[in-house]
Design an enzyme around this catalytic site. Structure first.
Site, PDB file in Angstrom:
ATOM      1  N   HIS A  72       0.926  -1.205   0.000  1.00 48.20           N
ATOM      2  CA  HIS A  72       0.144  -0.052  -0.013  1.00 48.20           C
ATOM      3  C   HIS A  72       1.059   1.179   0.034  1.00 48.20           C
ATOM      4  O   HIS A  72       1.703   1.456   0.950  1.00 48.20           O
ATOM      5  CB  HIS A  72      -0.860   0.034   1.233  1.00 48.20           C
ATOM      6  N   TYR A 200      -9.007   5.313   7.933  1.00 50.55           N
ATOM      7  CA  TYR A 200      -9.256   5.517   9.434  1.00 50.55           C
ATOM      8  C   TYR A 200     -10.312   6.785   9.433  1.00 50.55           C
ATOM      9  O   TYR A 200     -10.167   7.700   9.047  1.00 50.55           O
ATOM     10  CB  TYR A 200      -7.798   5.841   9.978  1.00 50.55           C
ATOM     11  N   PRO A 292      -3.939  -0.146  18.988  1.00 52.80           N
ATOM     12  CA  PRO A 292      -3.718  -0.923  17.544  1.00 52.80           C
ATOM     13  C   PRO A 292      -3.865   0.253  16.543  1.00 52.80           C
ATOM     14  O   PRO A 292      -3.567   0.105  15.227  1.00 52.80           O
ATOM     15  CB  PRO A 292      -4.745  -1.900  17.133  1.00 52.80           C
ATOM     16  N   LYS A 296       1.183  -0.589  15.190  1.00 47.10           N
ATOM     17  CA  LYS A 296       2.609  -0.748  15.587  1.00 47.10           C
ATOM     18  C   LYS A 296       2.875  -2.008  16.334  1.00 47.10           C
ATOM     19  O   LYS A 296       4.058  -2.269  16.610  1.00 47.10           O
ATOM     20  CB  LYS A 296       2.923   0.515  16.312  1.00 47.10           C
ATOM     21  N   TYR A 384       4.313   6.225  10.250  1.00 46.67           N
ATOM     22  CA  TYR A 384       3.242   4.914  10.028  1.00 46.67           C
ATOM     23  C   TYR A 384       4.263   3.794   9.344  1.00 46.67           C
ATOM     24  O   TYR A 384       4.116   2.611   9.553  1.00 46.67           O
ATOM     25  CB  TYR A 384       2.325   5.427   8.954  1.00 46.67           C
TER      26      TYR A 384
END
Ligand code: RFL
Ligand code: PHB
Length: 389
Positions: A72, A200, A292, A296, A384
């Site tokens: 991604h 998200y 979550p 990580k 990220y």
């Protein structure tokens, strides 16, 4: 029994460490409390940083991930009807890999079995002895029989509820914890993912996440009260609530179907210091937990494994104690940054029960800043995709 490294816990940390050690000719035995099927039935993380991808390559376990995993290049963030993309590749040059923890674990088991690696399942009563001497050992029972494993080092990879961390005397460790006043209700469904990247979502009704495992398997989460039970939520109630938390245009595209797994996970930030006591080294969830948001958990376990693996190789190949002596310090420096990112991202995206109208405005302003400010996007993207190790 005797081995060089006794590994307590056959989750992803323990298996990856065992396989990496094997590649460098170091022998280990893995002690696992459950059966292999039980470990493989746990649905957990889904996003792998490049660091973990590289470790899987080093471990000789990356073939299926490369065929079946999805790279991604970015992720989507929504707030209300607004949605924007963080372009990882443009901002950092690096993508993430979407490949489930279950599959990572399955590939590691296969590699350990192919190499004749010893994994002892269904062990009980694991006790660590003489960790501060040169001759530590572990005792346990299996099928009612008492057993003993002598070793040079012990790796405590037995997760948050394991025995390893608790074996360090209380006056020798310090724990830091933040418990969040909500959980994540997650479902797995055999439906095509809503979008080819993760979404998200911050909505007035709470957080939601649209994730996936493959083109026909979706993973969705919604923030829920800690008092809820999975059975309180029918599939229909889950889908209806998820749709209410997404921008309308996305909600309309959602393909729903029966859930094949449904569970609730609490959210917690936790770190224990130090991560070493004599010849016992803590790795992964045994030493730290993150909420979550930002994926990580597994990735931080992987960076611990990297530091420990290289330290043990240095010890056996060069007789050097430097890696071992600096393990805790190096691992913790990275752990705390992953803790910070997960805490920041969780604080930004969730509805908190005691949140004021002012707090809500701050979330909206920060999301709008992130939407429009490249420097903020770079900081988010670098964290990220994973800080270097
Ligand atoms: P694990 O995976 O917990 O594995 C530890 C293993 O040790 C065994 N064990 C023992 N063995 C012998 N003797 C004992 N006394 C033992 N006590 C325990 C256990 O049976 C188990 O097999 O830890 P590890 O290997 O450090 O791996 C860490 C990751 O599993 C973890 O960080 C992530 O899965 C966290 N996490 C998530 N991370 C993400 O990045 N994204 C997610 O969506 C996500 N979802 C989750 C999660 C963790 C969860 N937990 C721990 C409740 C969802 C859940 C429900
Ligand atoms: C998942 O797919 O399970 C997942 C993905 C991203 C997260 C957490 C969980 O931040």
């Amino acid at each position: 029994m005797r081995t060089q490294v006794a590994i307590i816990g056959g989750g992803p940390s323990g298996l990856l460490l065992s396989q990496l050690l094997h590649i460098r000719g170091i022998d280990s035995v893995v002690l696992e409390r459950k059966t292999k099927d039980y470990v493989l039935s746990r649905i957990r993380a889904g996003v792998l940083e490049q660091g973990l991808v590289r470790l899987m390559e080093e471990a000789g376990c990356a073939d299926r991930m490369k065929q079946e995993g999805f790279e991604h290049d970015g992720t989507l963030l929504s707030f209300g009807e607004e949605m924007f993309r963080i372009d990882f590749r443009a901002l950092t040059g690096t993508p993430v890999m979407v490949y489930g923890q279950t599959e990572v674990t399955r590939d590691l088991y296969a590699a350990r079995e192919a190499a004749g690696g010893e994994i002892v399942y269904e062990v009980d009563d694991v006790v660590i002895h003489d960790a501060t001497t040169d001759a530590p050992h572990v005792t346990f029972t299996q099928a009612g029989k008492a057993k003993r494993l002598d070793c040079d080092f012990i790796a405590g990879c037995d997760g948050f509820h394991g025995v390893s961390r608790k074996s360090i005397p209380q006056d020798k460790r310090r724990e830091f914890e933040k418990v969040y006043p909500f959980g994540w209700l997650g479902i797995l469904s055999e439906t095509p993912p809503l979008h080819h990247e993760l979404i998200y979502a911050n909505s007035d009704r709470g957080f939601a996440l649209c994730s996936m495992r493959n083109a026909q398997l979706s993973r969705y989460y919604i923030q829920c009260p800690l008092s809820d039970q999975p059975d309180d939520w029918s599939d229909q109630a889950f889908w209806d609530e998820l749709k209410r938390r997404l921008p309308r245009a996305e909600a309309e595209k959602l393909v729903t179907g029966p859930s094949i797994e449904k569970s609730i996970a609490p959210l917690r930030s936790f770190v224990t210091e130090p991560m070493r006591w004599g010849r016992l080294f803590l790795c992964g969830d045994a030493a730290h937990i993150v909420p979550p948001t930002g994926a990580k958990g597994l990735n931080t376990a992987a960076s611990d494994v990297h530091y420990l693996w290289t330290a043990l190789v240095e010890h056996y190949a060069e007789g050097s104690g430097t890696g071992i002596d600096t393990y805790s310090e190096k691992a913790l420096a990275r752990v705390w940054k992953a803790e910070r990112f997960s805490w920041w991202f969780s604080s930004l995206m969730h509805h908190f029960p005691d949140q004021t109208a002012f707090d809500r405005k701050m979330q909206m302003a920060e999301l709008d800043f992130l939407r429009t400010n490249r420097a903020a996007q770079v900081a988010m993207a670098e964290n990220y995709v994973g800080l270097p190790y």
